[in-house]
Each structure stands twice: as C-alpha cells, then as structure tokens.
Design a protein around this motif. Sequence first.
Motif, PDB file in Angstrom:
ATOM      1  N   CYS A  35       0.848  -1.191   0.000  1.00 41.94           N
ATOM      2  CA  CYS A  35       0.000   0.000   0.000  1.00 41.94           C
ATOM      3  C   CYS A  35       0.888   1.247   0.000  1.00 41.94           C
ATOM      4  O   CYS A  35       1.893   1.294   0.705  1.00 41.94           O
ATOM      5  CB  CYS A  35      -0.871   0.052   1.250  1.00 41.94           C
ATOM      6  N   SER A  38      -0.010   7.257   3.024  1.00 43.20           N
ATOM      7  CA  SER A  38      -1.133   8.177   2.858  1.00 43.20           C
ATOM      8  C   SER A  38      -0.774   9.565   3.345  1.00 43.20           C
ATOM      9  O   SER A  38      -0.137   9.734   4.379  1.00 43.20           O
ATOM     10  CB  SER A  38      -2.322   7.647   3.654  1.00 43.20           C
ATOM     11  N   GLY A  40      -3.192  12.378   3.838  1.00 41.34           N
ATOM     12  CA  GLY A  40      -4.487  13.049   3.871  1.00 41.34           C
ATOM     13  C   GLY A  40      -5.487  12.575   2.832  1.00 41.34           C
ATOM     14  O   GLY A  40      -6.413  13.297   2.488  1.00 41.34           O
ATOM     15  N   GLU A  41      -5.293  11.365   2.307  1.00 42.42           N
ATOM     16  CA  GLU A  41      -6.305  10.852   1.371  1.00 42.42           C
ATOM     17  C   GLU A  41      -7.597  10.531   2.122  1.00 42.42           C
ATOM     18  O   GLU A  41      -7.624  10.500   3.345  1.00 42.42           O
ATOM     19  CB  GLU A  41      -5.807   9.575   0.671  1.00 42.42           C
ATOM     20  N   GLN A  42      -8.644  10.233   1.362  1.00 42.52           N
ATOM     21  CA  GLN A  42      -9.897   9.770   1.955  1.00 42.52           C
ATOM     22  C   GLN A  42      -9.596   8.611   2.901  1.00 42.52           C
ATOM     23  O   GLN A  42      -8.807   7.730   2.558  1.00 42.52           O
ATOM     24  CB  GLN A  42     -10.840   9.275   0.848  1.00 42.52           C
ATOM     25  N   THR A  45      -8.689   4.347   2.213  1.00 40.58           N
ATOM     26  CA  THR A  45      -8.501   4.103   0.782  1.00 40.58           C
ATOM     27  C   THR A  45      -7.121   3.522   0.503  1.00 40.58           C
ATOM     28  O   THR A  45      -6.831   3.145  -0.626  1.00 40.58           O
ATOM     29  CB  THR A  45      -8.630   5.406  -0.031  1.00 40.58           C
ATOM     30  N   ARG A  46      -6.264   3.476   1.495  1.00 41.68           N
ATOM     31  CA  ARG A  46      -4.921   2.931   1.276  1.00 41.68           C
ATOM     32  C   ARG A  46      -4.722   1.747   2.206  1.00 41.68           C
ATOM     33  O   ARG A  46      -3.962   1.823   3.180  1.00 41.68           O
ATOM     34  CB  ARG A  46      -3.877   4.017   1.499  1.00 41.68           C
ATOM     35  N   ASP A 150      -9.346   5.261  10.942  1.00 39.39           N
ATOM     36  CA  ASP A 150      -8.827   5.423   9.587  1.00 39.39           C
ATOM     37  C   ASP A 150      -7.585   4.537   9.478  1.00 39.39           C
ATOM     38  O   ASP A 150      -6.571   4.804  10.133  1.00 39.39           O
ATOM     39  CB  ASP A 150      -8.478   6.897   9.343  1.00 39.39           C
ATOM     40  N   ASN A 152      -5.611   4.125   6.985  1.00 43.85           N
ATOM     41  CA  ASN A 152      -4.567   4.546   6.041  1.00 43.85           C
ATOM     42  C   ASN A 152      -3.187   4.586   6.695  1.00 43.85           C
ATOM     43  O   ASN A 152      -2.196   4.234   6.084  1.00 43.85           O
ATOM     44  CB  ASN A 152      -4.878   5.934   5.469  1.00 43.85           C
ATOM     45  N   ARG A 153      -3.125   5.064   7.958  1.00 41.47           N
ATOM     46  CA  ARG A 153      -1.824   5.170   8.615  1.00 41.47           C
ATOM     47  C   ARG A 153      -1.287   3.818   9.076  1.00 41.47           C
ATOM     48  O   ARG A 153      -0.083   3.647   9.279  1.00 41.47           O
ATOM     49  CB  ARG A 153      -1.926   6.129   9.807  1.00 41.47           C
TER      50      ARG A 153
END
Length: 482
Positions: A35, A38, A40-42, A45-46, A150, A152-153
């Motif tokens: 992946c 990220s 600050g993406e939505q 999503t990652r 979230d 992503n992180r």
Amino acid sequence: MPEGSTTVPGRGYEPVIGLEIHVQLSTRTKMFCSCALSFGEQPNTRTCPICLGHPGTLPVANAEAVHFGLMIGLALGCEIAPRSIFHRKNYFYPDLPKGYQISQYDIPLARDGRLGDVRIHRVHLEEDAAKLVHAGASGRIHGAAGSVVDFNRGGTPLVEIVTEPDIHSAGEAGEWLRLLRATLKRLGVSDVNMAEGSLRCDANVSIRPPGTATLGTKAELKNMNSFRFLEQGIDAEVARQERLVRAGEEVVQETLHYDPVSGDISSLRSKEEAHDYRYFPEPDLVPLVPSDAMLERARAALPELPAERAERFERDLALAPATARLLAFRGELGDFYEQALAADSPDPRELASWVTTELVPRLGDADPAESKVAPDGLARLVGMVSARDVSRSAAKEVLGVMASEGGDPQAIVAERGLALAGGGELEAVVERAISANPAAVEQIRGGKQQAIGAIVGAVMRETKGRADGGAVQAMIRERLKL
Ligand code: ADP
Ligand code: ZN
Ligand code: MG
C-alpha cells in the motif's frame, strides 16, 4: 504544600531525561505491504488485507524502510546488528487490527550510538498503528457518534530511537531534538513534521539530588508534538516531582499526559496497569540480516550531517559555535549561506552575521530559497559594506528593499542615493554638526571623550545613516585638532 514554597533551600534537584522518538519514514509504500503511504487521502482508501490484519496474509519487510533504518543507525554512530529479529508486540486496541504490532524487541536493528552529547541506546524498525478519529461531544463522523478508525496510517514504517538518560534540562532536550530532527531531515528519510505526527517524542523524566549517580523513579510524558510543548511538559513534570519529593512523597512510575493548554499533567496508566505485551518472534518474517552490499549502500547514502557541518563551519570559517549551529541545524539556511559564500567570497563571519541577525528575523520559519533575497545578492551587499561603499545602517535599508522587492544591491544603492557619504559632502556635514554643537565641542576639549557621540549622531541624522561612524569620528578629531 502550596506551590512555590520549598522546605529545602538552595540547590534544587537534577532532572534526568531520556527520550523515545518515533519517526515515520517517507518510503513509497508501507512497512509490510505494498500500500502507498497516505498523506491526507480519503480515510480507508490505502489499505489491503495485509495492513488490515486479515488472517492468512503474509508480511514482507520493505527494503527501502530497512535501507532508511540502516542510514539512521549509521548516522547515529550505532553498531548495526548482523541479525535482528522482528517480534509481535501483542495488545488489543481498535487501531491495531491484527491484535499485535510488528516491532523489534531483544535484538534491534542498531544500538549503542551517539548524537551530540547524548548516547543512543537503540534504533529499531516497526509499523505504525492506524488512526482513531474521535468525535467531539457534539460531533458525529460520517454519521457515527463515538470514534472511527482510519486505517490509512496503519502499517506506515516507523523507526524508534531510544536515548540513554543523558539529558538534564528541558532546554537541552529541545536543543537535542532539534539536532536529531535536522539530522533526519538531512538524511531525507522522513518529513519530520511534528505537528503532523511524522516525528513524535516521549520524554522519560526523573529527578535526583545533584551529585548522586543512581537514577530516581521515572515518569513518562507521552507524545509531545512540538518543541515548545516538549520543553513546557518537561519543566512542568520536573516541578511536579520536586513538589512531591519535598513533601516527603514518592514519585511513582507511570505514563502521563501533558495538556499544553491548561499546563496540567494527568495519569494515563500506572506501572501496575502497564501492558504485558507477550512479545514473541514474528513467525512470518525471516531475521533481518543486512548484507555487505546493503551496508555499503546505506553508508554511501549518508550526506554531511548537521553536527559535522557545524563543526566544519567553526573549524574552517571561524564561526562562533552558536552561529555555526544555527546555520547548520537549519539546513536550508546553511545551503543559502554556502551559496552566498561561493558566489562572491565575502568575509565568512561577516556574511554569517548578516544571515543570522538580519536575514533570519525577516524570514521567520520560511525557507530562504523562497525569499526574494538571492544568495549572491546578499554576498555582494556584504562585500559593499566591507569595501565601505555603503554604511552598515544603509545596507540594512538595502536589504529591506531586496527582501520586499528583490533586486541587485548596487542598483538599489544607486537608485536611492544610499552610497556612503564621503569627501566634500561629508566634510561639509561634519563642519555643520560641529558648529551646531558648541557645548559638545567644549566638553570634548575638556577631556570628556564620549561627548563626541552627540556630533557623530548629528552627522548620522543629516546623512540618514549613510556615513561610516569611524570615519566621521576621525574627521571630527582632525577638524578639532585633537
Ligand atoms: P522501560 O523499560 O520502562 O521502557 P527503558 O529502560 O527502556 O524503560 O528506558 C526507556 C527510556 O527512559 C530511555 O530513553 C531511557 O533513557 C529513559 N530512562 C530510563 N530510566 C530513566 C530514569 N530513571 N530517569 C529518566 N529517564 C530514564
Ligand atoms: Zn496494505
Ligand atoms: Mg522501553
């Protein structure tokens, strides 16, 4: 005991501080999956089955993260472990879908280094947790009350750096963290943005009577996200421990939160509640064995580091230590300085003084490369001052014009009539200043040398600062036949 009252007069206690720093690496992809990182993406999503912790998925260590980890270990003068092991650090939290974090435990990537005056205990690789987003009392996130996650992180590569307890004040902690941040930035391995969490610092704090060698019981301040809060938090915690000890109570080992708004320190958990992480070797990852080629590549990737650069500025250019550090620890400033030096070879100390005392206040935190003052322009301006083409105070005015409008110093001096006053023009001004200040002349003749200042001042006013103070003094003396 009321604040400020002390039972032990005289010297206070010595603070002892060790830092634990988490650095998000700016690799292209996450620590154990492909992946993308990220920014600050939505939310969510990652992600992929690996970083979401689905059963049956297999992690693979990110070669770029290992490379960055090796660079950091080498830059901090550590010994690199010939074979280090990834472990599972088990605990439950909603931001940790696997129920464990992959980290390193008994054999870290690197150990026993030093940066500045502080010894490095260890450097290891791990993965970041996901991010919990809390809805405020009134807030709802995507329609939901409470907290949402979230991912992503989750899985972002981290390097954790642990120091020995070698720091003895809040100011030292801040200054050392600045050096570490500058070093990591120069290495190009991280954004090192504290506000955004790519550089996070915990501070372990204890106190002891001065001159004693044993360590006191420490408390740990979690996640300070600015230099100012780090320093304020440490000061507040040292004061809290001093009050406890002076009141005959004991510091207990606990994890604390410092609230920078109220200045309050609150307990997150005590030692009794401390986690038992049940570390065990990660069975899905092979041991990390850096090859000679990997080590060679990491070594070759090390640029000149801020501490070395500061030493070079002191040694080769005879800059004062504080000036050398200011230029070297703010890399863009050091680059600007060296470009200016190369452009017009002005006096290095004079140039450094103009950069640090005149340019920096105009820049604030901005990158000098984005200012309208070009390095070669500043170099030429400094050269004009040294050549006595322009007075120091007029040169400051020129710099002001360069900063707001850009332009060439020589042209600005010509356009605005700022060239150093001299010759017949200056003689006439001196003559007038002497006639206008008979009392001062009387005092000077009577032996009161400082009185010459009044006449110099009058000359400076009339020339609007375009005259050279030393030259004016000499002319006055000559004219008064002193
Ligand atoms: P723990 O096992 O509680 O995590 P460590 O020995 O791993 O403690 O140390 C964690 C950090 O705390 C290190 O940065 C270390 O330098 C620092 N430290 C350890 N003991 C003390 C102490 N008594 N006072 C201040 N800092 C300390
Ligand atoms: Zn993933
Ligand atoms: Mg520890």
